[in-house]
Write a protein that holds these residues in place. Sequence first.
Motif, short mmCIF file in Angstrom:
data_model
loop_
_atom_site.label_atom_id
_atom_site.label_comp_id
_atom_site.label_asym_id
_atom_site.label_seq_id
_atom_site.Cartn_x
_atom_site.Cartn_y
_atom_site.Cartn_z
N GLN A 82 38.57 49.00 40.34
CA GLN A 82 38.30 47.73 41.00
C GLN A 82 38.61 47.79 42.49
O GLN A 82 38.02 47.05 43.28
CB GLN A 82 39.12 46.63 40.33
N ALA A 83 39.52 48.66 42.88
CA ALA A 83 39.87 48.77 44.30
C ALA A 83 38.67 49.16 45.15
O ALA A 83 38.60 48.80 46.33
CB ALA A 83 40.99 49.79 44.48
N ALA A 84 37.73 49.90 44.57
CA ALA A 84 36.53 50.32 45.31
C ALA A 84 35.27 49.71 44.72
O ALA A 84 34.16 50.16 45.02
CB ALA A 84 36.42 51.84 45.33
N ASP A 85 35.43 48.69 43.88
CA ASP A 85 34.27 48.02 43.26
C ASP A 85 33.35 49.00 42.55
O ASP A 85 32.12 48.94 42.67
CB ASP A 85 33.47 47.23 44.32
N MET A 86 33.94 49.94 41.82
CA MET A 86 33.15 50.89 41.05
C MET A 86 32.48 50.20 39.87
O MET A 86 33.00 49.22 39.33
CB MET A 86 34.03 52.04 40.53
N ASP A 87 31.34 50.70 39.49
CA ASP A 87 30.58 50.14 38.38
C ASP A 87 31.30 50.44 37.07
O ASP A 87 31.49 51.60 36.71
CB ASP A 87 29.17 50.74 38.36
N GLU A 88 31.72 49.39 36.36
CA GLU A 88 32.42 49.56 35.08
C GLU A 88 31.57 49.10 33.90
O GLU A 88 32.05 49.02 32.77
CB GLU A 88 33.73 48.77 35.09
N ASN A 89 30.30 48.82 34.15
CA ASN A 89 29.39 48.39 33.08
C ASN A 89 29.20 49.52 32.08
O ASN A 89 28.89 50.66 32.45
CB ASN A 89 28.04 47.98 33.69
N LEU A 90 29.38 49.21 30.79
CA LEU A 90 29.30 50.24 29.74
C LEU A 90 27.93 50.89 29.67
O LEU A 90 27.79 52.03 29.23
CB LEU A 90 29.66 49.63 28.38
#
Length: 284
Positions: free
Chosen positions: A252-260
């Motif tokens: 979340q610190a770099a707004d990475m894509d966490e969508n499965l």
Amino acid sequence: MEPLINLDPGKCIRCYACVRSCPVKAIRLHTAGGYPEVNNDRCIGCGECVLVCHPGAIQYRSSIDDAKALFASGEKIAAVLSPSISSEFDDVSDHRKFVTMIKALGVSYVNEESFAVDLVAYRYLSLLNDFKGRYYITSIDPVVVNYVEKYHPNLVSNLAPVDTPMLAMAKVVRSVYGKDVKVMYIGPEIASKNEALRSEADARVDVVLTFEELRQLFIDYNIDESNLEFSDFDGPLSYKGSLYPLRNGFAQAADMDENLLTSSMVIVEGKKNMIDAIKEFDEK
């Protein structure tokens, strides 16, 4: 150098909780009298054995004397604080008092490691966005690095070529305060003590303290927040890096894509899940 983990037979009650808890079987029954023995060549520095040893027979290498020597040296010292420190020291009424308590030890600057988390997280985002066929294992946790180096050495080249937040922040404070400043890291990980021994030049970390050791120093120097005024963290200040201790905080610190469905990364939590994930990574 004293081993990271030591066992005192005089305190050991031979309950073998340490043997059962070690995730890499680095503690075995080899010594006379049935006392456990720590094999530091196999140890990954996770500290699980220290946590389960209720008699206190297992201890990690202390850095308290090194810290006191540094305080007495008169050198300028920059303390780098892990963002998880807020959950450990919830008995301190205000973080500004806490900063003053650390400076009262003889520290010149108190900095947030979370600023470096912001930097490192965006470096990982660049690796994700510029995929060139190589899959990476994050190298932000020294326990993970130790496990890969000792148990899956064929995967060392898959460790991301990025500094840990601790080492990155050491570079930051030296760029801000000068190359001669001494760096003291304060965090929860005992594995960071050995990581610091491998640090070099501008990333050098001179002393690593655990939260437990910091509490002891406050006692030894008779430092109490009730006698102190407020003091803010020294810059540069962090943005989302303070989320680091949370399960997905680094992403979340770099707004990475966490969508499965669309994400190109896998996040695991806990030593067992980490070991299982790296084993699976190796098999594939």
